[in-house]
Design a protein around this motif. Structure first.
Motif, PDB file in Angstrom:
ATOM      1  N   PHE A 280      11.845   5.419 -10.111  1.00 48.48           N
ATOM      2  CA  PHE A 280      10.950   5.283  -8.958  1.00 48.48           C
ATOM      3  C   PHE A 280      10.439   3.848  -8.825  1.00 48.48           C
ATOM      4  CE2 PHE A 280      10.100   9.969  -9.839  1.00 48.48           C
ATOM      5  CZ  PHE A 280      11.006  10.377  -8.877  1.00 48.48           C
ATOM      6  N   THR A 281      10.241   3.192  -9.956  1.00 55.30           N
ATOM      7  CA  THR A 281       9.848   1.780  -9.915  1.00 55.30           C
ATOM      8  C   THR A 281      10.944   0.948  -9.256  1.00 55.30           C
ATOM      9  OG1 THR A 281       8.508   2.012 -11.926  1.00 55.30           O
ATOM     10  CG2 THR A 281       9.191  -0.214 -11.309  1.00 55.30           C
ATOM     11  N   SER A 282      12.200   1.208  -9.634  1.00 56.18           N
ATOM     12  CA  SER A 282      13.320   0.491  -9.027  1.00 56.18           C
ATOM     13  C   SER A 282      13.426   0.788  -7.536  1.00 56.18           C
ATOM     14  CB  SER A 282      14.626   0.865  -9.731  1.00 56.18           C
ATOM     15  OG  SER A 282      14.632   0.452 -11.082  1.00 56.18           O
ATOM     16  N   ALA A 283      13.201   2.047  -7.170  1.00 54.51           N
ATOM     17  CA  ALA A 283      13.273   2.430  -5.762  1.00 54.51           C
ATOM     18  C   ALA A 283      12.248   1.662  -4.939  1.00 54.51           C
ATOM     19  CB  ALA A 283      13.060   3.929  -5.622  1.00 54.51           C
ATOM     20  N   LEU A 284      11.037   1.503  -5.482  1.00 50.53           N
ATOM     21  CA  LEU A 284       9.969   0.824  -4.742  1.00 50.53           C
ATOM     22  C   LEU A 284      10.233  -0.666  -4.576  1.00 50.53           C
ATOM     23  CD1 LEU A 284       6.877   2.686  -6.211  1.00 50.53           C
ATOM     24  CD2 LEU A 284       7.662   2.744  -3.838  1.00 50.53           C
ATOM     25  N   THR A 285      11.101  -1.241  -5.401  1.00 51.17           N
ATOM     26  CA  THR A 285      11.474  -2.655  -5.188  1.00 51.17           C
ATOM     27  C   THR A 285      12.393  -2.807  -3.979  1.00 51.17           C
ATOM     28  OG1 THR A 285      13.438  -2.594  -6.623  1.00 51.17           O
ATOM     29  CG2 THR A 285      11.319  -3.100  -7.670  1.00 51.17           C
ATOM     30  N   LYS A 286      12.999  -1.713  -3.548  1.00 47.32           N
ATOM     31  CA  LYS A 286      13.893  -1.755  -2.394  1.00 47.32           C
ATOM     32  C   LYS A 286      13.199  -1.303  -1.108  1.00 47.32           C
ATOM     33  CE  LYS A 286      17.444  -3.001  -4.897  1.00 47.32           C
ATOM     34  NZ  LYS A 286      16.773  -3.093  -6.204  1.00 47.32           N
ATOM     35  N   LYS A 287      12.262  -0.346  -1.251  1.00 46.49           N
ATOM     36  CA  LYS A 287      11.576   0.184  -0.074  1.00 46.49           C
ATOM     37  C   LYS A 287      10.312   0.887  -0.542  1.00 46.49           C
ATOM     38  CE  LYS A 287      12.344   3.316   3.840  1.00 46.49           C
ATOM     39  NZ  LYS A 287      13.340   4.245   4.471  1.00 46.49           N
ATOM     40  N   ILE A 288       9.202   0.600   0.090  1.00 44.76           N
ATOM     41  CA  ILE A 288       7.935   1.211  -0.290  1.00 44.76           C
ATOM     42  C   ILE A 288       7.677   2.410   0.606  1.00 44.76           C
ATOM     43  CG2 ILE A 288       5.446   0.878  -0.464  1.00 44.76           C
ATOM     44  CD1 ILE A 288       5.986  -2.083  -1.007  1.00 44.76           C
ATOM     45  N   THR A 289       7.578   3.589  -0.015  1.00 48.64           N
ATOM     46  CA  THR A 289       7.263   4.812   0.715  1.00 48.64           C
ATOM     47  C   THR A 289       6.187   5.590  -0.040  1.00 48.64           C
ATOM     48  OG1 THR A 289       8.912   6.197  -0.403  1.00 48.64           O
ATOM     49  CG2 THR A 289       9.648   4.957   1.546  1.00 48.64           C
ATOM     50  N   VAL A 290       5.420   6.375   0.689  1.00 46.48           N
ATOM     51  CA  VAL A 290       4.373   7.187   0.081  1.00 46.48           C
ATOM     52  C   VAL A 290       4.989   8.203  -0.886  1.00 46.48           C
ATOM     53  CG1 VAL A 290       2.565   8.891   0.535  1.00 46.48           C
ATOM     54  CG2 VAL A 290       2.808   6.891   2.026  1.00 46.48           C
ATOM     55  N   LYS A 291       6.084   8.818  -0.466  1.00 47.17           N
ATOM     56  CA  LYS A 291       6.749   9.830  -1.289  1.00 47.17           C
ATOM     57  C   LYS A 291       7.120   9.256  -2.656  1.00 47.17           C
ATOM     58  CE  LYS A 291      10.921  12.706  -1.380  1.00 47.17           C
ATOM     59  NZ  LYS A 291      12.129  13.124  -0.605  1.00 47.17           N
ATOM     60  N   CYS A 292       7.742   8.083  -2.646  1.00 44.80           N
ATOM     61  CA  CYS A 292       8.179   7.482  -3.912  1.00 44.80           C
ATOM     62  C   CYS A 292       6.981   7.065  -4.758  1.00 44.80           C
ATOM     63  CB  CYS A 292       9.087   6.287  -3.618  1.00 44.80           C
ATOM     64  SG  CYS A 292       9.899   5.623  -5.076  1.00 44.80           S
ATOM     65  N   PHE A 293       5.944   6.555  -4.121  1.00 45.50           N
ATOM     66  CA  PHE A 293       4.759   6.130  -4.864  1.00 45.50           C
ATOM     67  C   PHE A 293       4.091   7.321  -5.551  1.00 45.50           C
ATOM     68  CE2 PHE A 293       0.227   5.078  -5.207  1.00 45.50           C
ATOM     69  CZ  PHE A 293       0.313   3.921  -5.963  1.00 45.50           C
ATOM     70  N   ILE A 294       4.019   8.441  -4.846  1.00 43.85           N
ATOM     71  CA  ILE A 294       3.425   9.645  -5.457  1.00 43.85           C
ATOM     72  C   ILE A 294       4.253  10.095  -6.654  1.00 43.85           C
ATOM     73  CG2 ILE A 294       2.970  12.101  -5.069  1.00 43.85           C
ATOM     74  CD1 ILE A 294       2.204  11.366  -2.190  1.00 43.85           C
ATOM     75  N   TYR A 295       5.585  10.098  -6.493  1.00 45.75           N
ATOM     76  CA  TYR A 295       6.459  10.442  -7.614  1.00 45.75           C
ATOM     77  C   TYR A 295       6.224   9.502  -8.795  1.00 45.75           C
ATOM     78  CZ  TYR A 295       9.747  14.058  -5.983  1.00 45.75           C
ATOM     79  OH  TYR A 295      10.341  15.239  -5.602  1.00 45.75           O
TER      80      TYR A 295
END
Length: 303
Positions: A280-295
């Motif tokens: 999820f940390t890697s995902a947030l470097t590509k795109k910031i979303t509420v769903k990913c941040f909650i995960y």
């Protein structure tokens, strides 16, 4: 067709007693015949070996179970002819698959790879005959493209192995399938090959890519191998194809985000919260979303 282009076909086979004969029939029934069919029996424990012993016009290589990359590599090393075609033991070629590849080679003889589109095929929902008939009934003016594709390969693997034909010399120059990769080994090879030369495609589905509904349920791997393969290529080669074409950064980030998010969700579901947190940390470097941040927060609390 009055052509002298010669083909070897490599089929890795593992516990495929229910499908291998149909695959072989589709290869032997090509309107432009192939020169040799090499089946590598990868230590099957079902009736695959028995079935292969009764099949005609094939060469069988038996090996202890070592995985699809070892099997394909053994087949490649045994090939005698200039162009090597791949097909998995549960996929089906349409009768004019190789004929269309010949057309591509004749139009673009300097390319190193040739491939077609495919039709995702759920056998429970659609018979083989119906799927083939549906494809053949559609209009026949399909686009043909020949280009550098490395920058596109960074987004997703465009070249399904069962659709691909590769020059033998290109494989000798680039190296074979990476046997250390349990998945994404085909993507890795096509990335490396796409640095060496042009790939040509015809936008016509000429392979039935067999799926079943259970196969869509993923299981967590020890690593996110697909992302690792892409990241390794970027570190080594960058974002551009040899002719200067560059990846669409927006599309690349979106696809990378989805890969990381999907891997993280699988890891979270299986209770592997450290892996989930990293994904999820890697995902947030590509795109910031509420769903990913909650995960990410939930994974951090539980790891």
């Amino acid at each position: 067709m009055a052509s002298t282009i010669n083909f070897s076909v490599v089929i890795p086979a593992y516990n495929c007693e229910a499908t291998i004969s149909a695959t072989l029939d589709s290869v032997r029934s090509q309107s432009y015949p192939v020169n040799e069919i090499i089946v590598v029996n990868d230590g099957s424990s079902d009736k695959t070996a028995e079935i292969l012993s009764n099949e005609s016009n094939i060469r069988v290589i038996d090996q202890k179970n070592a995985g699809v990359s070892h099997a394909r590599n053994a087949g490649i090393k045994a090939c005698q002819y200039d162009y090597i075609a791949f097909v998995d033991a549960d996929d089906i070629w349409l009768p004019d698959k190789i004929e269309n590849i010949v057309r591509l080679i004749e139009l673009h003889p300097n390319a190193i790879g040739y491939y077609t589109y495919f039709h995702p095929w759920f056998e429970k929902d659609e018979s083989k005959e119906a799927a083939i008939s549906g494809i053949q009934s559609k209009q026949q003016n399909y686009n043909i493209e020949c280009d550098w594709i490395y920058h596109k390969q960074l987004i997703t693997n465009h070249v399904l192995t069962s659709t691909a034909v590769i020059r033998r010399t290109a494989l000798a120059d680039t190296g074979l399938f990476d046997t250390e990769l349990p998945v994404a080994e085909d993507w890795d090879l096509m990335l490396r090959l796409s640095r060496k030369g042009l790939f040509c495609k015809i936008e016509k589905p000429l392979t039935l890519y067999k799926l079943d509904h259970d196969s869509l349920t993923s299981t967590i791997k020890t690593r996110d191998f697909a992302s690792a393969v892409v990241n390794s290529a970027i570190v080594k080669y960058g974002y551009q194809s040899p002719d200067g074409q560059s990846v669409n950064i927006k599309d690349y980030k979106q696809r990378a985000y989805r890969r990381h998010l999907e891997y993280g969700a699988l890891a979270y579901k299986s209770g592997q919260f450290d892996k989930a947190y990293k994904a999820f940390t890697s995902a947030l470097t590509k795109k910031i979303t509420v769903k990913c941040f909650i995960y990410l927060v939930l994974s951090g609390l539980r790891k």
